[in-house]
Design a protein around this motif. Structure first.
Motif, short mmCIF file in Angstrom:
data_model
loop_
_atom_site.label_atom_id
_atom_site.label_comp_id
_atom_site.label_asym_id
_atom_site.label_seq_id
_atom_site.Cartn_x
_atom_site.Cartn_y
_atom_site.Cartn_z
N MET A 1 -31.10 21.15 -19.29
CA MET A 1 -30.49 21.40 -20.58
C MET A 1 -29.30 22.35 -20.42
N TYR A 2 -29.46 23.38 -19.57
CA TYR A 2 -28.38 24.31 -19.33
C TYR A 2 -27.18 23.59 -18.70
N SER A 3 -27.48 22.67 -17.80
CA SER A 3 -26.43 21.90 -17.15
C SER A 3 -25.65 21.08 -18.17
N THR A 4 -26.32 20.51 -19.14
CA THR A 4 -25.66 19.72 -20.18
C THR A 4 -24.74 20.61 -21.01
N LEU A 5 -25.21 21.80 -21.34
CA LEU A 5 -24.38 22.72 -22.11
C LEU A 5 -23.13 23.14 -21.33
#
Length: 93
Positions: free
Chosen positions: A1-5
């Protein structure tokens, strides 16, 4: 999820930088167009002032000087670099 952000933030920053560069390019194009219009007007004034006689070389030095000024101006425009927004490196890190 952090990577997507992070990916979305990086994409947003790239788009913002692209918009900034496009805006700067548009301003340069406007200035160039205005300079061309001014140059055309001044050349028309020279032709009217000196008359248009192909065998009369009075206007040749003036026209050569104007041509050299145009070349210098174009070279200066080419030297301008594309700017990066300062936050781009922060977001990339």
């Amino acid at each position: 999820m952090y990577s997507t952000l992070v990916d979305k933030a990086l994409l947003a920053q790239k788009l913002q930088n692209s918009m900034h560069n496009t805006s700067a390019q548009l301003e340069l194009e406007k200035a160039s167009s205005l300079a061309k219009d001014n140059r055309i007007k001044s050349l028309e004034e020279i032709i009217i002032e000196l008359g248009h006689h192909p065998k009369d070389p009075k206007g040749i030095p003036t026209l050569i000087k104007r041509k050299e000024e145009d070349i210098v101006s174009l070279k200066n425009q080419l030297k301008l670099s594309i700017t990066m927004h300062p936050q781009t490196t922060e977001v990339a890190q």
